[in-house]
Design a protein around this motif. Sequence first.
Motif, PDB file in Angstrom:
ATOM      1  N   VAL A 321     -37.666   5.014 -11.176  1.00 41.37           N
ATOM      2  CA  VAL A 321     -37.582   6.463 -10.990  1.00 41.37           C
ATOM      3  C   VAL A 321     -37.498   6.745  -9.494  1.00 41.37           C
ATOM      4  N   GLY A 322     -36.924   7.898  -9.152  1.00 40.70           N
ATOM      5  CA  GLY A 322     -36.825   8.272  -7.748  1.00 40.70           C
ATOM      6  C   GLY A 322     -35.419   8.281  -7.193  1.00 40.70           C
ATOM      7  N   PHE A 323     -34.423   8.087  -8.077  1.00 43.99           N
ATOM      8  CA  PHE A 323     -33.041   8.196  -7.623  1.00 43.99           C
ATOM      9  C   PHE A 323     -32.760   9.633  -7.170  1.00 43.99           C
ATOM     10  N   ASP A 324     -31.779   9.796  -6.317  1.00 43.78           N
ATOM     11  CA  ASP A 324     -31.433  11.140  -5.850  1.00 43.78           C
ATOM     12  C   ASP A 324     -31.027  12.042  -7.010  1.00 43.78           C
ATOM     13  N   SER A 325     -30.441  11.447  -8.040  1.00 42.26           N
ATOM     14  CA  SER A 325     -29.982  12.239  -9.189  1.00 42.26           C
ATOM     15  C   SER A 325     -31.094  12.589 -10.161  1.00 42.26           C
ATOM     16  N   ASP A 326     -32.252  11.981 -10.005  1.00 41.54           N
ATOM     17  CA  ASP A 326     -33.358  12.232 -10.926  1.00 41.54           C
ATOM     18  C   ASP A 326     -33.916  13.641 -10.740  1.00 41.54           C
ATOM     19  N   PHE A 331     -39.336  11.619 -15.957  1.00 42.80           N
ATOM     20  CA  PHE A 331     -40.527  10.857 -16.350  1.00 42.80           C
ATOM     21  C   PHE A 331     -40.737  10.900 -17.861  1.00 42.80           C
ATOM     22  N   GLU A 332     -40.641  12.077 -18.432  1.00 42.90           N
ATOM     23  CA  GLU A 332     -40.754  12.198 -19.880  1.00 42.90           C
ATOM     24  C   GLU A 332     -39.572  11.523 -20.564  1.00 42.90           C
ATOM     25  N   GLN A 333     -38.407  11.612 -19.938  1.00 38.73           N
ATOM     26  CA  GLN A 333     -37.211  10.968 -20.480  1.00 38.73           C
ATOM     27  C   GLN A 333     -37.381   9.439 -20.510  1.00 38.73           C
ATOM     28  N   GLN A 334     -37.952   8.890 -19.468  1.00 38.72           N
ATOM     29  CA  GLN A 334     -38.204   7.447 -19.424  1.00 38.72           C
ATOM     30  C   GLN A 334     -39.198   7.030 -20.505  1.00 38.72           C
ATOM     31  N   MET A 347     -41.458  -3.037 -16.681  1.00 41.55           N
ATOM     32  CA  MET A 347     -41.839  -2.923 -15.274  1.00 41.55           C
ATOM     33  C   MET A 347     -41.231  -1.648 -14.731  1.00 41.55           C
ATOM     34  N   VAL A 348     -42.060  -0.656 -14.493  1.00 42.03           N
ATOM     35  CA  VAL A 348     -41.580   0.642 -14.032  1.00 42.03           C
ATOM     36  C   VAL A 348     -42.046   0.872 -12.603  1.00 42.03           C
ATOM     37  N   GLY A 349     -41.111   1.145 -11.717  1.00 41.94           N
ATOM     38  CA  GLY A 349     -41.469   1.357 -10.318  1.00 41.94           C
ATOM     39  C   GLY A 349     -40.727   2.511  -9.698  1.00 41.94           C
ATOM     40  N   ILE A 350     -41.202   2.912  -8.531  1.00 38.01           N
ATOM     41  CA  ILE A 350     -40.495   3.913  -7.737  1.00 38.01           C
ATOM     42  C   ILE A 350     -39.415   3.204  -6.933  1.00 38.01           C
ATOM     43  N   LEU A 351     -38.269   3.827  -6.821  1.00 38.38           N
ATOM     44  CA  LEU A 351     -37.164   3.272  -6.047  1.00 38.38           C
ATOM     45  C   LEU A 351     -37.647   2.873  -4.654  1.00 38.38           C
ATOM     46  N   THR A 352     -37.229   1.685  -4.212  1.00 34.21           N
ATOM     47  CA  THR A 352     -37.603   1.168  -2.902  1.00 34.21           C
ATOM     48  C   THR A 352     -36.346   0.772  -2.141  1.00 34.21           C
ATOM     49  N   ALA A 353     -36.292   1.127  -0.868  1.00 41.82           N
ATOM     50  CA  ALA A 353     -35.170   0.729  -0.016  1.00 41.82           C
ATOM     51  C   ALA A 353     -35.506  -0.616   0.624  1.00 41.82           C
ATOM     52  N   ALA A 392     -44.164  15.716  -6.675  1.00 40.51           N
ATOM     53  CA  ALA A 392     -43.677  15.670  -8.048  1.00 40.51           C
ATOM     54  C   ALA A 392     -43.319  14.240  -8.446  1.00 40.51           C
ATOM     55  N   LEU A 393     -42.719  13.501  -7.512  1.00 39.79           N
ATOM     56  CA  LEU A 393     -42.346  12.116  -7.797  1.00 39.79           C
ATOM     57  C   LEU A 393     -43.581  11.245  -8.004  1.00 39.79           C
ATOM     58  N   ILE A 394     -44.552  11.370  -7.121  1.00 38.71           N
ATOM     59  CA  ILE A 394     -45.761  10.551  -7.235  1.00 38.71           C
ATOM     60  C   ILE A 394     -46.556  10.919  -8.478  1.00 38.71           C
ATOM     61  N   ASN A 395     -46.734  12.197  -8.717  1.00 34.37           N
ATOM     62  CA  ASN A 395     -47.510  12.626  -9.885  1.00 34.37           C
ATOM     63  C   ASN A 395     -46.791  12.286 -11.191  1.00 34.37           C
ATOM     64  N   GLY A 396     -45.450  12.407 -11.173  1.00 29.56           N
ATOM     65  CA  GLY A 396     -44.681  12.058 -12.362  1.00 29.56           C
ATOM     66  C   GLY A 396     -44.769  10.567 -12.656  1.00 29.56           C
ATOM     67  N   TYR A 397     -44.711   9.779 -11.600  1.00 32.53           N
ATOM     68  CA  TYR A 397     -44.831   8.327 -11.764  1.00 32.53           C
ATOM     69  C   TYR A 397     -46.217   7.960 -12.281  1.00 32.53           C
ATOM     70  N   LYS A 398     -47.213   8.642 -11.761  1.00 29.63           N
ATOM     71  CA  LYS A 398     -48.587   8.399 -12.196  1.00 29.63           C
ATOM     72  C   LYS A 398     -48.729   8.663 -13.694  1.00 29.63           C
ATOM     73  N   ASN A 399     -48.160   9.744 -14.162  1.00 32.80           N
ATOM     74  CA  ASN A 399     -48.228  10.067 -15.593  1.00 32.80           C
ATOM     75  C   ASN A 399     -47.423   9.073 -16.416  1.00 32.80           C
ATOM     76  N   LEU A 400     -46.289   8.638 -15.877  1.00 36.17           N
ATOM     77  CA  LEU A 400     -45.448   7.667 -16.561  1.00 36.17           C
ATOM     78  C   LEU A 400     -46.198   6.358 -16.795  1.00 36.17           C
ATOM     79  N   LEU A 401     -46.840   5.854 -15.752  1.00 31.01           N
ATOM     80  CA  LEU A 401     -47.582   4.608 -15.873  1.00 31.01           C
ATOM     81  C   LEU A 401     -48.760   4.737 -16.836  1.00 31.01           C
ATOM     82  N   SER A 402     -49.551   5.791 -16.639  1.00 29.71           N
ATOM     83  CA  SER A 402     -50.751   5.941 -17.466  1.00 29.71           C
ATOM     84  C   SER A 402     -50.392   6.115 -18.941  1.00 29.71           C
ATOM     85  N   THR A 403     -49.236   6.701 -19.215  1.00 27.85           N
ATOM     86  CA  THR A 403     -48.801   6.884 -20.604  1.00 27.85           C
ATOM     87  C   THR A 403     -48.279   5.579 -21.197  1.00 27.85           C
ATOM     88  N   LEU A 404     -47.373   4.923 -20.500  1.00 27.31           N
ATOM     89  CA  LEU A 404     -46.734   3.723 -21.036  1.00 27.31           C
ATOM     90  C   LEU A 404     -47.733   2.624 -21.367  1.00 27.31           C
TER      91      LEU A 404
END
Length: 508
Positions: A321-326, A331-334, A347-353, A392-404
């Motif tokens: 998650v974290g693409f410019d198009s996201d 998060f709910e979609q994932q 393995m779910v992560g935030i986009l890293t450069a 929004a990205l961090i909180n969305g990721y947090k919810n994604l992980l805790s749910t999955l």
Amino acid sequence: MRILLVYPIYPDTFWSFKHILPFISRKAAFPPLGLLTVAAMLPARWEKRLVDANVAPLRDEDLAWADMVFISAMVVQEAGAKDVISRARAMGKCIVAGGPAFTAQPERFQGVDHFVLNEAETTLPLFLEDLRRGAPKPLYTSSERPDIACTPIPQWDLINFRDYVTMSVQYSRGCPFDCEFCDIVVLNGRRPRVKSPDQMLHEIESLHDAGWRGPVFIVDDNFIGNIASVKQFLPRLIDWQTRHGYPFKFMTEASINLARDGELVGMMSKANFHKVFIGIETPSTDSLKECGKKQNVAMDFSQAIKILHQNGLQVMGGFIVGFDSDTEGIFEQQIRFIQKIGVVTAMVGILTAMPKTRLWRRLKAENRLLGNATGENTDASLNFIPTMRREALINGYKNLLSTLYAPEYYYDRINTFLKNYNPTARGKLAWSDFQAFIKSLWRIGILSRARFDYWKLLFKTALTKRKALPVAVELAILGRHFQLVAKRALLATDAWADSTANESSRTV
């Protein structure tokens, strides 16, 4: 010459599998294949020791013994590598460093005497020749993509097999795809280079002769990058496995187009492949196009995953998650997507450069880079300015992980997986498998908050798909690891949020 080869500590990540090790009485998941291969490239008359800090701590006595210290590390091992360099430097040792972390950003490592970067088949002989002449240089680098037909068999005698869960071998390097965020092309190029069937079987035979029985990870960037070559190799591997009684179960990494080739899938199943890691990334077509993941755009993931599961290939998936198009709906979609396709090991992560990737260069040109990559995309770190609000990205990721990785969601995915899964892997259960099962009865079946889901899974699988019971137990144990890794990531997001709030208050 006395050579100490050191593999630094690997942090607690998705791939470390640290939390399953107590179940099977092992010390590390995988051996340091790069260092074992480099050891085989060094003069045979030299004395060599290997210290894997994930198995046993590096002792001062080891450093005192050595004339030179060779270090290899991935980006995620940067802290451990710096510690080894500091200790070796304090004892006046000559330090030689190579591997992905040093190749990506050698300037981040002070105190190294000689950097031997890129692929060792090209640069290590240059260093050794200069060393023989008494005039080694501080830096060896090359853009050459060597023929890996000259790569020697790893020096297995430097490790104790009983320390590891899985052995590793390499068949190919490089990937034909050029995903924007991936550093494979930077490190190994786009033209997959492969070992011949004879060379590969000789290497597998050496592992067998050295006494290994059990899982083997073919650590290729993309095992099916050169499909024609793979189809020449697999019939030979099938024959070898048949003649030797299937001593190895293989896992590897591949692209999703594997599912389109029924012949190839069937060959892998017959060769005793039982797991494959696939970069699925996202259900968002816009994000797939953005990152250049063309091979995924037109894919029906549900059908593709079903095909692989039906042929005994358990899919482990990478998601981002974290693409410019996201948008904030990603998060709910994932969550819905991952639950639907039944990829248990997600393995779910935030986009890293990552350094020098196309993404890194683009973000640098856009003045959006914030810092260095940690190499661990599940630690909730963010090294660039996203288009989505950071909070929004961090909180969305947090919810994604805790749910999955909540037990009800995790075990629901196991059940979805088992509906389609046809276990085809051959081989005897090892004593460590029974150990793991007995320990899981107590640690998960009694002490864990997933205990009701665990017992329900065991009884249901035993009654409806008995052959899949060992896999069900393994997934339950892996769930414990993923839940703890997710918990660590959640704590990291909280720490990030606190630091951001403090920074904002200081600015005000």
